[in-house]
Write an enzyme that holds these catalytic residues in place. Structure first.
Site, PDB file in Angstrom:
ATOM      1  N   SER A  89       0.979  -1.207   0.191  1.00  0.00           N
ATOM      2  CA  SER A  89       0.018   0.004   0.097  1.00  0.00           C
ATOM      3  C   SER A  89       0.911   1.120  -0.087  1.00  0.00           C
ATOM      4  CB  SER A  89      -0.828  -0.038   1.193  1.00  0.00           C
ATOM      5  OG  SER A  89      -1.386   1.150   1.489  1.00  0.00           O
ATOM      6  N   TYR A  98      -1.949  -1.151  11.170  1.00  0.00           N
ATOM      7  CA  TYR A  98      -2.141  -1.702   9.808  1.00  0.00           C
ATOM      8  C   TYR A  98      -1.033  -1.210   8.811  1.00  0.00           C
ATOM      9  CZ  TYR A  98      -3.765  -2.064   5.049  1.00  0.00           C
ATOM     10  OH  TYR A  98      -3.666  -2.175   3.673  1.00  0.00           O
ATOM     11  N   LYS A 134       2.136  -3.475   6.789  1.00  0.00           N
ATOM     12  CA  LYS A 134       2.590  -3.654   5.381  1.00  0.00           C
ATOM     13  C   LYS A 134       3.998  -3.403   5.239  1.00  0.00           C
ATOM     14  CE  LYS A 134      -1.354  -4.451   3.713  1.00  0.00           C
ATOM     15  NZ  LYS A 134      -1.556  -5.854   2.940  1.00  0.00           N
TER      16      LYS A 134
HETATM   17  P1  NAD Z   1     -10.846  -7.183   1.652  1.00  0.00           P
HETATM   18  O1  NAD Z   1     -10.992  -7.133   3.024  1.00  0.00           O
HETATM   19  O2  NAD Z   1     -11.992  -6.994   0.467  1.00  0.00           O
HETATM   20  O3  NAD Z   1     -10.125  -8.592   1.098  1.00  0.00           O
HETATM   21  C1  NAD Z   1      -9.262  -9.258   1.873  1.00  0.00           C
HETATM   22  C2  NAD Z   1      -9.814 -10.647   2.222  1.00  0.00           C
HETATM   23  O4  NAD Z   1      -8.932 -11.640   2.750  1.00  0.00           O
HETATM   24  C3  NAD Z   1     -11.205 -10.673   2.510  1.00  0.00           C
HETATM   25  O5  NAD Z   1     -11.945 -11.573   1.622  1.00  0.00           O
HETATM   26  C4  NAD Z   1     -10.931 -11.674   3.832  1.00  0.00           C
HETATM   27  O6  NAD Z   1     -12.117 -12.398   4.171  1.00  0.00           O
HETATM   28  C5  NAD Z   1      -9.746 -12.375   3.631  1.00  0.00           C
HETATM   29  N1  NAD Z   1      -8.871 -12.619   4.603  1.00  0.00           N
HETATM   30  C6  NAD Z   1      -8.341 -11.901   5.631  1.00  0.00           C
HETATM   31  N2  NAD Z   1      -7.497 -12.551   6.507  1.00  0.00           N
HETATM   32  C7  NAD Z   1      -7.518 -13.819   6.154  1.00  0.00           C
HETATM   33  C8  NAD Z   1      -7.049 -15.020   6.497  1.00  0.00           C
HETATM   34  N3  NAD Z   1      -5.970 -15.113   7.531  1.00  0.00           N
HETATM   35  N4  NAD Z   1      -7.185 -16.085   5.812  1.00  0.00           N
HETATM   36  C9  NAD Z   1      -7.668 -16.047   4.635  1.00  0.00           C
HETATM   37  N5  NAD Z   1      -8.533 -15.048   4.170  1.00  0.00           N
HETATM   38  C10 NAD Z   1      -8.408 -13.690   4.878  1.00  0.00           C
HETATM   39  O7  NAD Z   1      -9.687  -6.067   1.235  1.00  0.00           O
HETATM   40  P2  NAD Z   1      -9.288  -5.506  -0.301  1.00  0.00           P
HETATM   41  O8  NAD Z   1      -9.673  -4.201  -0.293  1.00  0.00           O
HETATM   42  O9  NAD Z   1      -9.596  -6.414  -1.185  1.00  0.00           O
HETATM   43  O10 NAD Z   1      -7.592  -5.835   0.014  1.00  0.00           O
HETATM   44  C11 NAD Z   1      -6.910  -6.560  -0.494  1.00  0.00           C
HETATM   45  C12 NAD Z   1      -5.388  -6.546   0.201  1.00  0.00           C
HETATM   46  O11 NAD Z   1      -5.074  -5.250  -0.573  1.00  0.00           O
HETATM   47  C13 NAD Z   1      -5.290  -6.512   1.608  1.00  0.00           C
HETATM   48  O12 NAD Z   1      -3.932  -7.107   1.928  1.00  0.00           O
HETATM   49  C14 NAD Z   1      -5.036  -4.700   1.824  1.00  0.00           C
HETATM   50  O13 NAD Z   1      -4.346  -4.707   2.825  1.00  0.00           O
HETATM   51  C15 NAD Z   1      -4.347  -4.424   0.467  1.00  0.00           C
HETATM   52  N6  NAD Z   1      -4.865  -2.799   0.047  1.00  0.00           N
HETATM   53  C16 NAD Z   1      -6.078  -2.450  -0.023  1.00  0.00           C
HETATM   54  C17 NAD Z   1      -6.263  -1.301  -0.317  1.00  0.00           C
HETATM   55  C18 NAD Z   1      -7.883  -0.637  -0.383  1.00  0.00           C
HETATM   56  O14 NAD Z   1      -7.841   0.506  -0.328  1.00  0.00           O
HETATM   57  N7  NAD Z   1      -8.644  -1.646  -0.502  1.00  0.00           N
HETATM   58  C19 NAD Z   1      -5.192  -0.329  -0.463  1.00  0.00           C
HETATM   59  C20 NAD Z   1      -3.921  -1.069  -0.665  1.00  0.00           C
HETATM   60  C21 NAD Z   1      -3.589  -2.190  -0.241  1.00  0.00           C
HETATM   61  C1  WQD Z   2      -9.843   9.015   1.251  1.00  0.00           C
HETATM   62  C2  WQD Z   2     -10.094  10.459   1.297  1.00  0.00           C
HETATM   63  C3  WQD Z   2     -10.414  11.247   3.896  1.00  0.00           C
HETATM   64  C4  WQD Z   2     -14.386   8.961   4.109  1.00  0.00           C
HETATM   65  C5  WQD Z   2      -7.156   4.171   3.488  1.00  0.00           C
HETATM   66  C6  WQD Z   2      -5.946   3.398   4.183  1.00  0.00           C
HETATM   67  C7  WQD Z   2      -5.148   3.011   3.102  1.00  0.00           C
HETATM   68  C8  WQD Z   2      -5.853   2.286   2.204  1.00  0.00           C
HETATM   69  C9  WQD Z   2      -7.032   2.880   1.498  1.00  0.00           C
HETATM   70  C10 WQD Z   2      -5.695  -0.318   2.972  1.00  0.00           C
HETATM   71  C11 WQD Z   2      -9.440  11.177   2.702  1.00  0.00           C
HETATM   72  C12 WQD Z   2     -11.664  11.348   3.084  1.00  0.00           C
HETATM   73  C13 WQD Z   2     -13.179   9.622   3.690  1.00  0.00           C
HETATM   74  C14 WQD Z   2     -15.437   9.744   4.505  1.00  0.00           C
HETATM   75  C15 WQD Z   2     -14.032  11.668   3.896  1.00  0.00           C
HETATM   76  N1  WQD Z   2      -6.303   1.061   2.766  1.00  0.00           N
HETATM   77  N2  WQD Z   2     -12.916  10.826   3.596  1.00  0.00           N
HETATM   78  N3  WQD Z   2     -15.200  10.953   4.398  1.00  0.00           N
HETATM   79  O1  WQD Z   2      -7.549   7.262   3.859  1.00  0.00           O
HETATM   80  O2  WQD Z   2      -6.710   7.486   1.685  1.00  0.00           O
HETATM   81  O3  WQD Z   2      -6.838   5.281   2.772  1.00  0.00           O
HETATM   82  O4  WQD Z   2      -7.750   3.218   2.420  1.00  0.00           O
HETATM   83  O5  WQD Z   2      -4.681  -0.362   2.536  1.00  0.00           O
HETATM   84  O6  WQD Z   2      -4.172   2.201   3.883  1.00  0.00           O
HETATM   85  O7  WQD Z   2      -5.538   4.332   5.204  1.00  0.00           O
HETATM   86  O8  WQD Z   2      -8.723   6.119   1.950  1.00  0.00           O
HETATM   87  O9  WQD Z   2     -11.126   6.297   1.396  1.00  0.00           O
HETATM   88  O10 WQD Z   2     -10.662   6.542   3.894  1.00  0.00           O
HETATM   89  O11 WQD Z   2     -10.200   8.634   2.417  1.00  0.00           O
HETATM   90  O12 WQD Z   2     -13.799  12.973   3.456  1.00  0.00           O
HETATM   91  O13 WQD Z   2     -16.458   9.561   4.873  1.00  0.00           O
HETATM   92  O14 WQD Z   2     -11.401  10.750   1.634  1.00  0.00           O
HETATM   93  O15 WQD Z   2     -10.197  12.261   4.723  1.00  0.00           O
HETATM   94  O16 WQD Z   2      -8.891  12.418   2.491  1.00  0.00           O
HETATM   95  P1  WQD Z   2      -7.522   6.736   2.563  1.00  0.00           P
HETATM   96  P2  WQD Z   2     -10.312   6.796   2.535  1.00  0.00           P
END
Ligand code: NAD
Ligand code: WQD
Length: 344
Positions: free
Chosen positions: A127, A152, A156
């Site tokens: 991330s 969190y 990462k």
């Molecule tokens: P998500 O929660 O939708 O998907 C994660 C999946 O992993 C879920 O289906 C959950 O049930 C499963 N899971 C969690 N722990 C587990 C375990 N111990 N064993 C088996 N399954 C497990 O999340 P996402 O948004 O699809 O994110 C996927 C990956 O990408 C994560 O590693 C997250 O940290 C990373 N990521 C997400 C974002 C974002 O904004 N969504 C941004 C950057 C990185």
């Molecule tokens: C985006 C922008 C908020 C909600 C997070 C995690 C990051 C990754 C992605 C896992 C920000 C604003 C949000 C709301 C708002 N997740 N906001 N009102 O914070 O950039 O990233 O999700 O890896 O690790 O930190 O994403 O969608 O929460 O916020 O104004 O109800 O929207 O302040 O500026 P963020 P977000």
């Protein structure tokens, strides 16, 4: 014989979209997911989209023996994409041990099993959170890793170090670390998308739930930041474009095209958008008026971050170029689908 890929977290938001693209590419997919943040019917929806049902094992990646049983049941897994993790920043502050255990043990188990079953490589979901508030924008892969703002975010960073150290130890595996910026949107069929449990923390699901009437009003967390309109800036990337990058990365690993045993890529559009710009783009592209109010800042928010995606563009031949209007329409279409199908 189709090449077999293990996708942990494959019924989750990004994982499910990646499974679709892997199947479109001709891979056979085995999903491992403990359904802690997703539902099993996502497997049905993937099959509806591609016509191919992925193998699915409801297993916790932290359970070494049950995870090993998957490698035994499905021989010749060539690559792993490791999405499985807990990902709610706020929750990680309240429950740090849950996050360290889940996010570190699940990865360590996968890495331990890979050499044993001759798995060639792993793609790890990282991330942009590892950069914190970058000193220079747009942010490249060479930017310094900052002290994590949450447990969190720290998982990462530590996970990336675990992968680096494991490969450096001489393990017969290679790795690609993909640092996602802000994935948003849903598959064009609206059969899969982001389905957060409870009250959404992320902007887009809260926004579309407000637009459809589930939430009364969207709170914009601050408009007094050092940005053109005062609201925070992010790099919002279409989840399908993100999924396609994983296929290209897996092809790269399996074709021995990597230039180093561990490669790192920023996956973003290279375009920063403020919260207020995103709201405006949503209203313009969908014709749906949004009820929102400006409130105080959210603790821990980064002011502005967007990617320099040149490395991924040039090395992977990949670009996140879906227009934001199309991406936001896909998110809205998904929210309408959830309403039509009685999900919410
Ligand atoms: P998500 O929660 O939708 O998907 C994660 C999946 O992993 C879920 O289906 C959950 O049930 C499963 N899971 C969690 N722990 C587990 C375990 N111990 N064993 C088996 N399954 C497990 O999340 P996402 O948004 O699809 O994110 C996927 C990956 O990408 C994560 O590693 C997250 O940290 C990373 N990521 C997400 C974002 C974002 O904004 N969504 C941004 C950057 C990185
Ligand atoms: C985006 C922008 C908020 C909600 C997070 C995690 C990051 C990754 C992605 C896992 C920000 C604003 C949000 C709301 C708002 N997740 N906001 N009102 O914070 O950039 O990233 O999700 O890896 O690790 O930190 O994403 O969608 O929460 O916020 O104004 O109800 O929207 O302040 O500026 P963020 P977000």
């Amino acid at each position: 014989m189709k090449r077999r890929i293990l996708v942990t977290g494959g019924t989750g938001y990004i994982g499910s979209h990646t499974v679709v693209e892997l199947q479109n590419e001709g891979y056979e997919v085995v999903i491992v997911d403990n359904l802690s943040n997703s539902q099993a019917n996502v497997v049905d929806h993937i099959e509806q989209i591609t016509g191919i049902r992925p193998c699915f094992e409801e297993v916790d990646c932290c359970d070494y023996n049950k995870l090993e049983a998957v490698f035994q049941k499905y021989p010749h897994i060539e690559g792993v994409i490791h999405f499985a993790a807990s990902k709610a920043v706020g929750e990680s502050v309240e429950k740090p041990l849950l996050y360290y255990k889940n996010n570190l043990v699940s990865l360590i188990n996968i890495l331990e099993l890979m050499p044993k079953y001759k798995v060639k490589g792993i793609i790890f979901s990282s991330s942009c959170t590892v950069y914190g508030q970058p000193d220079i924008l747009p942010v490249t892969e060479k930017a310094p890793i900052k002290v994590a703002e949450s447990p969190y975010g720290n998982t990462k960073q530590v996970n990336e170090e675990i992968v680096q150290d494991f490969v450096k130890s001489g393990a017969p595996v290679s790795a690609i670390l993909l640092r996602y910026f802000n994935p948003i949107g849903a598959h064009p069929t609206a059969l899969i998308g982001e389905l957060p449990n409870g009250v959404p923390q992320n902007l887009i699901p809260f926004l579309t739930q407000t637009a459809i009437g589930i939430r009364e009003k969207l709170s914009v967390f601050g408009n007094d930041y050092d940005t053109p309109d005062g609201s925070c800036i992010r790099d919002y990337i279409y989840v399908v474009d993100l999924a396609k990058a994983h296929v290209i990365a897996m092809n790269r690993i399996l074709a021995d095209k990597q230039k180093e045993k561990v490669e790192v890529f920023n996956l973003g559009t290279g375009r920063g958008l403020s919260v207020l710009e995103l709201i405006n783009a949503f209203e313009t592209s969908t014709g749906v008026k949004l009820n929102y109010q400006i409130v105080g800042r959210r603790a821990g928010d980064i002011v502005k971050v967007w990617a320099n995606p040149t490395h991924a563009n040039e090395e992977l031949g990949w670009r996140a170029d879906t227009p934001i209007e199309e991406v936001l329409r896909s998110a809205w279409k998904w929210q309408e689908h959830l309403r039509e199908t009685g999900v919410m």
